[in-house]
Design an enzyme around this catalytic site. Structure first.
Site, PDB file in Angstrom:
ATOM      1  N   ASP A  12       3.510  -9.992 -17.022  1.00 49.79           N
ATOM      2  CA  ASP A  12       3.648 -11.442 -17.162  1.00 49.79           C
ATOM      3  C   ASP A  12       2.838 -11.853 -18.377  1.00 49.79           C
ATOM      4  O   ASP A  12       1.619 -11.615 -18.435  1.00 49.79           O
ATOM      5  CB  ASP A  12       3.109 -12.157 -15.919  1.00 49.79           C
ATOM      6  CG  ASP A  12       3.915 -11.844 -14.673  1.00 49.79           C
ATOM      7  OD1 ASP A  12       5.134 -11.664 -14.790  1.00 49.79           O
ATOM      8  OD2 ASP A  12       3.317 -11.782 -13.588  1.00 49.79           O
ATOM      9  N   ASP A 131      12.339 -16.956  -8.212  1.00 47.01           N
ATOM     10  CA  ASP A 131      10.978 -17.253  -7.764  1.00 47.01           C
ATOM     11  C   ASP A 131      11.121 -18.018  -6.446  1.00 47.01           C
ATOM     12  O   ASP A 131      11.539 -19.179  -6.430  1.00 47.01           O
ATOM     13  CB  ASP A 131      10.240 -18.091  -8.799  1.00 47.01           C
ATOM     14  CG  ASP A 131      10.025 -17.325 -10.100  1.00 47.01           C
ATOM     15  OD1 ASP A 131       9.961 -16.084 -10.048  1.00 47.01           O
ATOM     16  OD2 ASP A 131       9.910 -17.963 -11.163  1.00 47.01           O
TER      17      ASP A 131
END
Length: 259
Positions: A12, A131
């Site tokens: 990330d 998500d």
């Protein structure tokens, strides 16, 4: 779906650095993406996932130079997501070294994008990134029957849409893989959300990648048993708590075939 389970480290990235938090919040610096990518390649990672976690929030494109530098260090499939809004964005990422491209917020805003990408580049290039957060019964919108809501903008914005139903629709539109990120499990090191993985497996005709919650080598095999074709982790790799080899050894010891 896969013959053998894949182990995928996730990077990330924000402002050119690898970051990691808990439940998508309180991000902390974990290192240089190129250096980490090379480390995981040398450890035997099957693939790498590179997510520009602030591209959509900041309304900008993914950092192409970092993608190129990462791709030059590894010779395994590289999935890149964050800020992808058009087929031209996909073309640019592929030109800079990505093998697959993850799409999330833009596809929810305009689902037709999935078909456009699949038609132009093939479903094998298109990864739907979800998500997902759990919604208690009393708080559920009418459209969240499964109890799992899909979010946008790095988990910051709810949609009122059922994550499982959205996954099924996205596959029909051309998604070739599902990357299922559990917001509730993210960074907690308490194990994957097995109920979420199983729910996605039930509706998916394409590979499912389980993400969020890995904290020990024992956490990975249950995710595969629940239906994951690949297991993804971040902080346990970044901080040297586990290596890719240790995870693969543990999977083999629990009867899971790995690459």
């Amino acid at each position: 779906m896969s013959v053998a389970a894949r182990v995928i480290p996730c990077l990330d990235v924000a402002a050119g650095r690898v970051v990691k938090g808990v439940n998508f919040l309180n991000l902390r610096d974990e290192g240089d993406p190129v250096e980490l990518a090379r480390r995981y390649y040398e450890q035997g990672a099957d693939e790498l996932t590179f997510l520009d976690v602030t591209a959509t929030v900041e309304d900008r494109a993914t950092m192409y130079d970092t993608v190129t530098a990462t791709a030059e260090q590894v010779f395994i499939p590289l999935t890149v997501g964050g800020g992808v809004r058009s087929t031209d964005d996909v073309a640019r990422l592929l030109a800079h070294g990505a093998d697959k491209v993850g799409v999330n917020s833009a596809a929810l805003a305009r689902p037709e994008l999935l078909g456009e990408i699949a038609d132009r580049f093939g479903a094998q290039v298109l990864v739907l990134s979800l998500d997902v957060r759990r919604v208690p019964g009393a708080e559920r919108a009418p459209g969240v029957a499964s109890g799992f809501e899909v979010t946008t903008h790095g988990g910051r914005a709810g949609t009122g849409r059922d994550a499982v139903a959205w996954a099924a629709e996205a596959i029909e539109r051309g998604a070739g893989e599902l990357l299922v990120n559990s917001i509730d499990a993210d960074g907690t090191k308490r194990g994957f959300d097995l109920e979420l993985v199983a729910a996605m497996r039930d509706v998916s005709s394409v590979p499912v990648i389980a993400s969020g919650g890995a904290g020990a080598v024992e956490d990975f095999a249950p995710a595969v048993a629940a239906g994951a074709d690949a297991v993804l982790a971040a902080s346990v790799f970044h901080r040297g708590e586990l290596t890719v080899g240790q995870v693969k050894d543990a999977l083999r010891a629990q009867g899971v075939e790995v690459r």
